[in-house]
Enzyme design. Structure first.
Site, PDB file in Angstrom:
ATOM      1  N   GLY A  82       0.825  -1.386  -0.025  1.00 31.22           N
ATOM      2  CA  GLY A  82      -0.088   0.054  -0.118  1.00 31.22           C
ATOM      3  C   GLY A  82       0.902   1.323  -0.016  1.00 31.22           C
ATOM      4  O   GLY A  82       0.722   2.368  -0.579  1.00 31.22           O
ATOM      5  N   THR A  83       1.803   1.291   0.597  1.00 35.91           N
ATOM      6  CA  THR A  83       2.855   2.258   0.716  1.00 35.91           C
ATOM      7  C   THR A  83       3.270   2.858  -0.275  1.00 35.91           C
ATOM      8  O   THR A  83       3.344   4.098  -1.120  1.00 35.91           O
ATOM      9  CB  THR A  83       4.037   2.220   1.836  1.00 35.91           C
ATOM     10  OG1 THR A  83       3.394   1.827   3.057  1.00 35.91           O
ATOM     11  CG2 THR A  83       4.961   3.350   1.823  1.00 35.91           C
ATOM     12  N   GLN A 186      -7.727   0.056   3.770  1.00 31.69           N
ATOM     13  CA  GLN A 186      -8.486  -0.576   4.710  1.00 31.69           C
ATOM     14  C   GLN A 186      -9.885  -0.859   4.407  1.00 31.69           C
ATOM     15  O   GLN A 186     -10.581  -1.062   5.239  1.00 31.69           O
ATOM     16  CB  GLN A 186      -8.419   0.379   6.067  1.00 31.69           C
ATOM     17  CG  GLN A 186      -6.985   0.728   6.768  1.00 31.69           C
ATOM     18  CD  GLN A 186      -6.376  -0.616   7.247  1.00 31.69           C
ATOM     19  OE1 GLN A 186      -7.282  -1.629   7.519  1.00 31.69           O
ATOM     20  NE2 GLN A 186      -5.285  -0.687   7.693  1.00 31.69           N
ATOM     21  N   SER A 206      -3.802  -3.092  -0.461  1.00 37.32           N
ATOM     22  CA  SER A 206      -2.587  -3.853  -0.016  1.00 37.32           C
ATOM     23  C   SER A 206      -2.952  -5.356   0.346  1.00 37.32           C
ATOM     24  O   SER A 206      -3.924  -5.364   0.910  1.00 37.32           O
ATOM     25  CB  SER A 206      -2.170  -3.121   1.360  1.00 37.32           C
ATOM     26  OG  SER A 206      -1.342  -3.691   1.983  1.00 37.32           O
ATOM     27  N   HIS A 208      -1.686  -7.503   2.370  1.00 37.77           N
ATOM     28  CA  HIS A 208      -1.804  -7.987   3.722  1.00 37.77           C
ATOM     29  C   HIS A 208      -2.795  -7.484   4.691  1.00 37.77           C
ATOM     30  O   HIS A 208      -2.855  -8.129   5.599  1.00 37.77           O
ATOM     31  CB  HIS A 208      -0.369  -8.044   4.378  1.00 37.77           C
ATOM     32  CG  HIS A 208       0.076  -6.775   4.791  1.00 37.77           C
ATOM     33  ND1 HIS A 208       0.081  -6.310   6.331  1.00 37.77           N
ATOM     34  CD2 HIS A 208       0.328  -5.511   4.330  1.00 37.77           C
ATOM     35  CE1 HIS A 208       0.445  -4.946   6.009  1.00 37.77           C
ATOM     36  NE2 HIS A 208       0.628  -4.388   5.164  1.00 37.77           N
ATOM     37  N   THR A 244      11.293  -7.143 -11.508  1.00 37.90           N
ATOM     38  CA  THR A 244      10.660  -8.259 -11.588  1.00 37.90           C
ATOM     39  C   THR A 244       9.414  -8.650 -10.762  1.00 37.90           C
ATOM     40  O   THR A 244       9.546  -8.265  -9.462  1.00 37.90           O
ATOM     41  CB  THR A 244      11.719  -9.472 -11.248  1.00 37.90           C
ATOM     42  OG1 THR A 244      12.881  -9.392 -12.297  1.00 37.90           O
ATOM     43  CG2 THR A 244      11.207 -10.925 -11.466  1.00 37.90           C
ATOM     44  N   CYS A 333       2.536   1.472  12.487  1.00 39.13           N
ATOM     45  CA  CYS A 333       3.519   2.167  11.828  1.00 39.13           C
ATOM     46  C   CYS A 333       3.860   3.088  13.078  1.00 39.13           C
ATOM     47  O   CYS A 333       5.117   3.556  12.999  1.00 39.13           O
ATOM     48  CB  CYS A 333       3.259   2.840  10.697  1.00 39.13           C
ATOM     49  SG  CYS A 333       2.232   1.774   9.692  1.00 39.13           S
TER      50      CYS A 333
HETATM   51  N1  PLP Z   1      -2.788   3.197   3.907  1.00 39.14           N
HETATM   52  C1  PLP Z   1      -3.488   2.783   4.853  1.00 39.14           C
HETATM   53  C2  PLP Z   1      -5.112   3.402   5.216  1.00 39.14           C
HETATM   54  C3  PLP Z   1      -2.926   1.750   5.705  1.00 39.14           C
HETATM   55  O1  PLP Z   1      -3.862   1.376   6.771  1.00 39.14           O
HETATM   56  C4  PLP Z   1      -1.860   1.239   5.390  1.00 39.14           C
HETATM   57  C5  PLP Z   1      -1.280   0.225   6.537  1.00 39.14           C
HETATM   58  O2  PLP Z   1      -1.466   0.149   7.599  1.00 39.14           O
HETATM   59  C6  PLP Z   1      -1.095   1.704   4.476  1.00 39.14           C
HETATM   60  C7  PLP Z   1      -1.570   2.685   3.583  1.00 39.14           C
HETATM   61  C8  PLP Z   1       0.214   1.226   3.888  1.00 39.14           C
HETATM   62  O3  PLP Z   1      -0.032  -0.114   3.436  1.00 39.14           O
HETATM   63  P1  PLP Z   1       1.426  -1.315   3.507  1.00 39.14           P
HETATM   64  O4  PLP Z   1       1.399  -1.579   4.912  1.00 39.14           O
HETATM   65  O5  PLP Z   1       0.881  -2.066   2.606  1.00 39.14           O
HETATM   66  O6  PLP Z   1       2.601  -0.526   2.752  1.00 39.14           O
END
Ligand code: PLP
Length: 403
Positions: A82-83, A186, A206, A208, A244, A333
């Site tokens: 997601g990041t 989310q 994302s 996971h 890749t 985080c």
């Molecule tokens: N965006 C939101 C709303 C999230 O809750 C998170 C992770 O907690 C992320 C982005 C980041 O995702 P990833 O952990 O896959 O990098």
């Protein structure tokens, strides 16, 4: 035949309620991935049979993700999570000097990327939220100007679970011809996501957070929208993300997306909502002074964020951890940071109330027994903690007699 996934030996004594941080891999996801980790080998860019097989698996997964979001496979770019999807959306579409509109409650993956763009000379409008934790579409409309390059507003907040009015914002973005990015990390698997109904140009998810593997994610990029890649190298992902492809991870992510879509129709999501409501009710009955942050707002079905009057969330979190219950005091985080949550303070909570709040988030694997266990642990933890607090606040009170 693959070995069945066994629960950890401690799983009877410990309960995981931090699904917004990460979710356990579903056994069927693991089974889909395993051949690609063990004996099926191939680079999805290779032209030989092994490569073609890997390519076919990646493309099948791409279609599953596209089905989840109601778009075409070509509109999906696989990322490392997601990041990366959020960063690619922001840095890939906003040029020097472009104006950005975003909210104060975004995840740090958006927040810190926007701050970086701001340092690089992009003006930013930071939208407030109301006390329920929602952005006002009218505030978005008022913030738009001739130089606005992008609106970025999340679909579901990771701390409170509160859903944002993304469809209304999407309508405004279309009327004003401004690009719209939605962080739906989310929301995926918890509510239905239809990029056409939302009217967004970019949307991040994302793996996971929806029972897929960590280190997988995707960015929806509407057909025709220009994107400046962040990585340079091969022509992977149709020239939009070099590197890749993570075949096993992508295959697992695809299977998780199929399961997530099924859960929206087979009652799975409603079951989680009932468990969450039972949990919330049970804790509120047990706690003397407590409440739900974002109560009464549209929320994803798995999340509740509760404040506990007069208590320090960090102490409660530790006490629950010792009792085998894993919950969170904000976004994972930010663990270790003493600052009260930027989301709860943006909702107008005083620092003490924000600091007393905990997030409980359930997954497909959560059960009624887990909920009963959690309520019991909270009740048994709160009692001595409250006597401790009372003793501390009595004139001349000693804390030694408590707990
Ligand atoms: N965006 C939101 C709303 C999230 O809750 C998170 C992770 O907690 C992320 C982005 C980041 O995702 P990833 O952990 O896959 O990098």
């Amino acid at each position: 035949m693959l070995p069945a996934v066994q629960p950890s030996p401690d799983s009877r004594r410990s309960v995981y309620m931090d699904a917004n941080a990460t979710t356990p891999l579903l056994p069927e996801v693991f089974e889909a991935m395993a051949p690609w980790l063990l004996h099926r080998c191939g680079n999805a860019s290779s032209g030989h049979a092994h490569g073609r097989e890997a390519r076919a698996a990646v493309e099948a997964a791409r279609l599953e993700i596209a089905r989840l979001l109601n778009c075409t496979g070509m509109e999906i770019i696989f990322t490392s999570g997601g990041t990366e999807a959020d960063n690619l959306a922001l840095f890939g579409t906003v040029k020097a000097g472009g104006h950005l509109v975003t909210s104060r409650i975004e995840h740090h993956a958006v927040l810190h990327a926007v701050e970086r763009l701001e340092q690089q000379g992009c003006p930013v409008t930071w939208l407030p939220v109301d006390e329920g934790g929602r952005v006002s579409p009218e505030d978005v409309r008022r913030a738009l100007g001739a130089k606005t390059a992008l609106i970025s507003v999340m679909m579901a907040n990771n701390e409170t679970g509160v859903l944002q009015p993304v469809e209304e914002i999407g309508r405004i973005a279309r009327e004003r011809d401004v690009l719209f990015h939605v962080d739906a990390v989310q929301a995926a698997g918890k509510v239905s996501i239809d990029v056409k109904r939302i009217g967004c140009d970019l949307l991040s998810i994302s793996g996971h957070k929806m029972h897929g593997p960590q280190g997988t994610g995707a960015l929806f990029l509407r057909d025709g929208v220009k994107l400046q890649p962040m990585f340079y190298g091969g022509a992977h992902e149709y020239g939009r993300r070099a590197g890749t492809e993570n075949v096993a991870g992508i295959v697992g992510f695809g299977r998780a997306a199929a399961q997530a879509r099924a859960g929206l129709f087979d009652g799975g999501v409603q079951r989680i909502a009932r468990l969450r409501d039972d949990l919330e009710r049970g804790i509120l009955i047990e706690a003397e002074e407590a409440g739900v942050n974002g109560f009464g707002q549209p929320r994803v079905p798995n999340t509740t964020n509760l404040w506990f009057g007069g208590l320090a969330g960090a102490s409660l979190l530790m006490a629950l951890d010792q009792r085998g219950l894993s919950v969170s005091g904000g976004s994972a985080c930010s663990t270790g940071a003493e600052e009260p949550s930027h989301v709860l303070t943006a909702m107008g909570l005083a620092p003490e109330r924000a600091g007393s709040s905990l997030r409980f988030s359930l997954s497909k694997l959560s059960t009624g027994e887990d909920v009963d266990f959690a309520i019991r642990q909270v009740a048994e933890t709160l009692d001595p903690m409250r006597s401790h607090q009372r003793a501390k606040s009595r004139p001349g009170g000693s804390v030694r007699q408590s707990v």
